[in-house]
Design a protein around this motif. Structure first.
Motif, PDB file in Angstrom:
ATOM      1  N   SER A   9      -6.211  -5.999   8.676  1.00 59.86           N
ATOM      2  CA  SER A   9      -4.940  -5.604   8.076  1.00 59.86           C
ATOM      3  C   SER A   9      -4.581  -4.157   8.408  1.00 59.86           C
ATOM      4  O   SER A   9      -3.563  -3.647   7.934  1.00 59.86           O
ATOM      5  CB  SER A   9      -4.991  -5.795   6.557  1.00 59.86           C
ATOM      6  N   LEU A  12      -0.942  -2.845   8.939  1.00 56.18           N
ATOM      7  CA  LEU A  12      -0.023  -3.908   8.522  1.00 56.18           C
ATOM      8  C   LEU A  12       1.075  -3.346   7.621  1.00 56.18           C
ATOM      9  O   LEU A  12       0.811  -2.537   6.738  1.00 56.18           O
ATOM     10  CB  LEU A  12      -0.799  -5.002   7.777  1.00 56.18           C
ATOM     11  N   ASP A  13       2.282  -3.788   7.833  1.00 53.39           N
ATOM     12  CA  ASP A  13       3.395  -3.487   6.938  1.00 53.39           C
ATOM     13  C   ASP A  13       3.370  -4.550   5.838  1.00 53.39           C
ATOM     14  O   ASP A  13       3.737  -5.706   6.071  1.00 53.39           O
ATOM     15  CB  ASP A  13       4.718  -3.530   7.708  1.00 53.39           C
ATOM     16  N   TRP A  14       2.908  -4.162   4.672  1.00 53.01           N
ATOM     17  CA  TRP A  14       2.706  -5.121   3.578  1.00 53.01           C
ATOM     18  C   TRP A  14       4.016  -5.743   3.107  1.00 53.01           C
ATOM     19  O   TRP A  14       4.026  -6.879   2.648  1.00 53.01           O
ATOM     20  CB  TRP A  14       1.942  -4.455   2.434  1.00 53.01           C
ATOM     21  N   SER A  15       5.128  -5.033   3.257  1.00 56.06           N
ATOM     22  CA  SER A  15       6.413  -5.623   2.870  1.00 56.06           C
ATOM     23  C   SER A  15       6.809  -6.733   3.849  1.00 56.06           C
ATOM     24  O   SER A  15       7.476  -7.699   3.466  1.00 56.06           O
ATOM     25  CB  SER A  15       7.502  -4.549   2.781  1.00 56.06           C
ATOM     26  N   GLU A  16       6.377  -6.628   5.111  1.00 53.24           N
ATOM     27  CA  GLU A  16       6.624  -7.699   6.068  1.00 53.24           C
ATOM     28  C   GLU A  16       5.818  -8.947   5.677  1.00 53.24           C
ATOM     29  O   GLU A  16       6.308 -10.081   5.771  1.00 53.24           O
ATOM     30  CB  GLU A  16       6.248  -7.234   7.480  1.00 53.24           C
ATOM     31  N   ALA A  31       4.087  -6.902  -2.177  1.00 45.95           N
ATOM     32  CA  ALA A  31       3.303  -6.206  -1.168  1.00 45.95           C
ATOM     33  C   ALA A  31       2.039  -5.622  -1.785  1.00 45.95           C
ATOM     34  O   ALA A  31       0.954  -5.714  -1.194  1.00 45.95           O
ATOM     35  CB  ALA A  31       4.145  -5.112  -0.508  1.00 45.95           C
ATOM     36  N   LYS A  35      -1.781  -6.661  -0.771  1.00 45.10           N
ATOM     37  CA  LYS A  35      -2.714  -5.637  -0.295  1.00 45.10           C
ATOM     38  C   LYS A  35      -4.047  -5.751  -1.027  1.00 45.10           C
ATOM     39  O   LYS A  35      -5.120  -5.637  -0.427  1.00 45.10           O
ATOM     40  CB  LYS A  35      -2.113  -4.247  -0.501  1.00 45.10           C
TER      41      LYS A  35
END
Length: 143
Positions: A9, A12-16, A31, A35
């Motif tokens: 991860s 990683l863009d957690w909102s994506e 998000a 995470k």
């Protein structure tokens, strides 16, 4: 169409990822929530097509006895292309040294997992935070 796979991860863009779960549809998972759960998972896979996140999945595992595959999500336009099958196959391969591999499915997706070798658990039980919603969605049955 360039497809890339990663099992970390990092970056990683957690909102994506949040958007992927909402569109898949696997519900609204924030998000921050994702995470935490991915951070506590032993195995994970993320799939990008032309830079866009199109699939993900994870497994909680104790290293010997039990691995639990969950949160397998695939963008609707990618469903049926084999990406979901490959995510699950990779998580199964990662979990190969465990005595049992358990998978929790969205109601109606059981035939997909049966094709990958999973059988129905006859003795599984669960406690959900929102019991009534889980019953309404078909995740729990009242005996």
């Amino acid at each position: 169409m360039a497809i890339t796979w990663t099992n970390t991860s990092e970056g990683l863009d957690w909102s994506e990822l949040e958007a992927l779960y909402r569109l898949a549809p696997l519900g609204n998972k924030s998000a921050d929530h994702l995470k935490v759960v991915f951070g506590n998972s032993r195995f994970m896979w993320f799939v990008r097509q032309d830079g866009k996140l199109v699939a993900a999945g994870r497994a909680l595992a104790d290293g010997a006895d039990c691995s639990y595959i969950c949160d397998v999500a695939v963008m609707p336009e990618q469903q049926g292309t084999g990406i979901g099958k490959e995510v699950v196959s990779r998580l199964v391969a990662d979990s190969r040294d465990h005595k049992k591999i358990i998978l929790y499915s969205v109601p109606g997706k059981e035939p997909f997992y049966r094709k990958l070798g999973f059988l129905r658990l006859l003795t599984a039980m669960a406690i959900f935070q929102d019991r009534d919603a889980a019953i309404a969605r078909g995740h729990l049955g009242e005996d």
